[in-house]
Scaffold this motif. Structure first.
Motif, PDB file in Angstrom:
ATOM      1  N   UNK A  43      10.343   0.458   6.392  1.00  0.00           N
ATOM      2  CA  UNK A  43       9.738  -0.305   5.304  1.00  0.00           C
ATOM      3  C   UNK A  43       9.153   0.648   4.282  1.00  0.00           C
ATOM      4  N   UNK A  44       9.177   0.225   3.029  1.00  0.00           N
ATOM      5  CA  UNK A  44       8.516   0.977   1.964  1.00  0.00           C
ATOM      6  C   UNK A  44       7.283   0.214   1.522  1.00  0.00           C
ATOM      7  N   UNK A  45       6.142   0.888   1.548  1.00  0.00           N
ATOM      8  CA  UNK A  45       4.910   0.319   1.020  1.00  0.00           C
ATOM      9  C   UNK A  45       4.696   0.841  -0.395  1.00  0.00           C
ATOM     10  N   UNK A  46       4.387  -0.047  -1.312  1.00  0.00           N
ATOM     11  CA  UNK A  46       4.012   0.348  -2.665  1.00  0.00           C
ATOM     12  C   UNK A  46       2.624  -0.186  -2.954  1.00  0.00           C
ATOM     13  N   UNK A  47       1.685   0.719  -3.198  1.00  0.00           N
ATOM     14  CA  UNK A  47       0.337   0.319  -3.572  1.00  0.00           C
ATOM     15  C   UNK A  47       0.226   0.455  -5.081  1.00  0.00           C
ATOM     16  N   UNK A  48      -0.019  -0.650  -5.753  1.00  0.00           N
ATOM     17  CA  UNK A  48      -0.154  -0.655  -7.200  1.00  0.00           C
ATOM     18  C   UNK A  48      -1.599  -0.961  -7.566  1.00  0.00           C
ATOM     19  N   UNK A  49      -2.292   0.024  -8.103  1.00  0.00           N
ATOM     20  CA  UNK A  49      -3.685  -0.142  -8.502  1.00  0.00           C
ATOM     21  C   UNK A  49      -3.748  -0.714  -9.911  1.00  0.00           C
ATOM     22  N   UNK A  50      -4.541  -1.764 -10.064  1.00  0.00           N
ATOM     23  CA  UNK A  50      -4.671  -2.422 -11.364  1.00  0.00           C
ATOM     24  C   UNK A  50      -6.147  -2.702 -11.615  1.00  0.00           C
ATOM     25  N   UNK A  51      -6.896  -1.626 -11.775  1.00  0.00           N
ATOM     26  CA  UNK A  51      -8.343  -1.715 -11.924  1.00  0.00           C
ATOM     27  C   UNK A  51      -8.690  -1.924 -13.392  1.00  0.00           C
ATOM     28  N   UNK A  52      -8.644  -3.142 -13.825  1.00  0.00           N
ATOM     29  CA  UNK A  52      -8.941  -3.465 -15.214  1.00  0.00           C
ATOM     30  C   UNK A  52     -10.144  -4.379 -15.351  1.00  0.00           C
ATOM     31  N   UNK A  53     -10.556  -4.994 -14.261  1.00  0.00           N
ATOM     32  CA  UNK A  53     -11.665  -5.939 -14.298  1.00  0.00           C
ATOM     33  C   UNK A  53     -12.418  -5.849 -12.967  1.00  0.00           C
ATOM     34  N   UNK A  54     -13.654  -5.354 -12.961  1.00  0.00           N
ATOM     35  CA  UNK A  54     -14.457  -5.000 -14.131  1.00  0.00           C
ATOM     36  C   UNK A  54     -14.057  -3.655 -14.706  1.00  0.00           C
TER      37      UNK A  54
END
Length: 269
Positions: A43-54
């Motif tokens: 399996x491939x894990x993809x962690x996508x960080x989307x720290x826009x709020x706050x």
């Protein structure tokens, strides 16, 4: 506490995908060893960080996503559970070596380590590949939110098996959690050891021991996603039975509460 602990620490294990597990880490906890799927899939894990709020603090970043594929008898972390030394180190500093030692100490209950790369900004992504089998069809992962006292994102016991087949793709929202080991209330607060330690708890509109920094209008937004995708055709190896039915190896710390949330998830199989 993170500001003084540099780029090592931080948060968000994100998953995007076809299936979306909504908020809490109690989502997707497996109830037993019911997987009969064949082979040892990658399996491939993809962690996508989307720290826009706050709005992120100065020098926002994420620690190495770290976790393992495992049996239903192993618990890496869970809502209501006291953080292990490995989870404490990950949540406060972003370090992962203590967690690696815990994985090894679990013996046959863990199978393959999952470890991505540091993300040196508020938004970005990292991937990692790992192996599962019918006896180790669950995956747990965490990542520190940096800087922060002891806040992290993670996935708890997500089942990649759907009975007799492997799921093709699963995506989970990455919500913030408090490890219960540091009482700081701001991103850059000085170390304030929580004594006695408190159970791991989700940072949400009902949180009493965490700041409003991670809340907007009283609610908490996901800080990214974790996506798990099946790669290729599983090898024919059957895997090794860790005797999960009798839980030969049990966690050194057990949940203090019984999960009450029911996962709302869809996945492609």
């Amino acid at each position: 506490m993170l500001p003084t602990k540099g780029l090592v620490g931080l948060v968000a294990i994100l998953v995007t995908g076809i299936a979306m597990l909504q908020p809490s880490s109690t989502d997707a906890q497996d109830t037993g060893c019911g997987c009969t799927a064949s082979g040892t899939p990658n399996f491939k894990m993809t962690f996508t960080a989307q720290w826009t709020d706050p709005t992120p603090p100065g020098s926002p970043h994420w620690s190495w996503p770290i976790g393992t594929s495992h049996s239903a008898c192993y618990i890496m972390w869970r809502d209501g559970m006291l953080a292990s030394p490995g989870i404490q180190s990950m949540a406060e500093t972003g370090g992962y070596t203590t967690l690696q030692s815990e994985f090894r100490a679990a013996g046959s209950q863990t199978l393959d380590e999952v470890r991505g790369s540091l993300i040196f900004s508020a938004n970005g992504s990292t991937t990692a590949t790992f192996t599962a089998d019918r006896y180790h069809s669950l995956v747990s992962v965490t990542s520190m939110i940096a800087p922060s006292p002891d806040w992290f994102v993670g996935v708890d016991s997500l089942d990649l098996c759907n009975g007799s087949s492997w799921k093709q793709s699963v995506t989970v929202n990455a919500y913030p959690w408090d490890a219960g080991t540091d009482s700081g209330l701001t991103f850059s607060a000085s170390d304030a050891v929580t004594n006695p330690r408190e159970p791991i708890a989700e940072i949400n509109s009902t949180s009493t021991r965490t700041t409003s920094y991670l809340k907007t209008s009283g609610t908490t937004a996901p800080m990214g996603t974790f996506k798990f995708e099946l790669e290729g055709t599983p090898a024919t190896t059957a895997g090794t039975d860790p005797n999960c039915a009798t839980c030969v190896t049990t966690p050194t710390t057990t949940p203090t509460t019984t999960p009450t949330t029911t996962p709302t998830t869809t996945a492609t199989t």
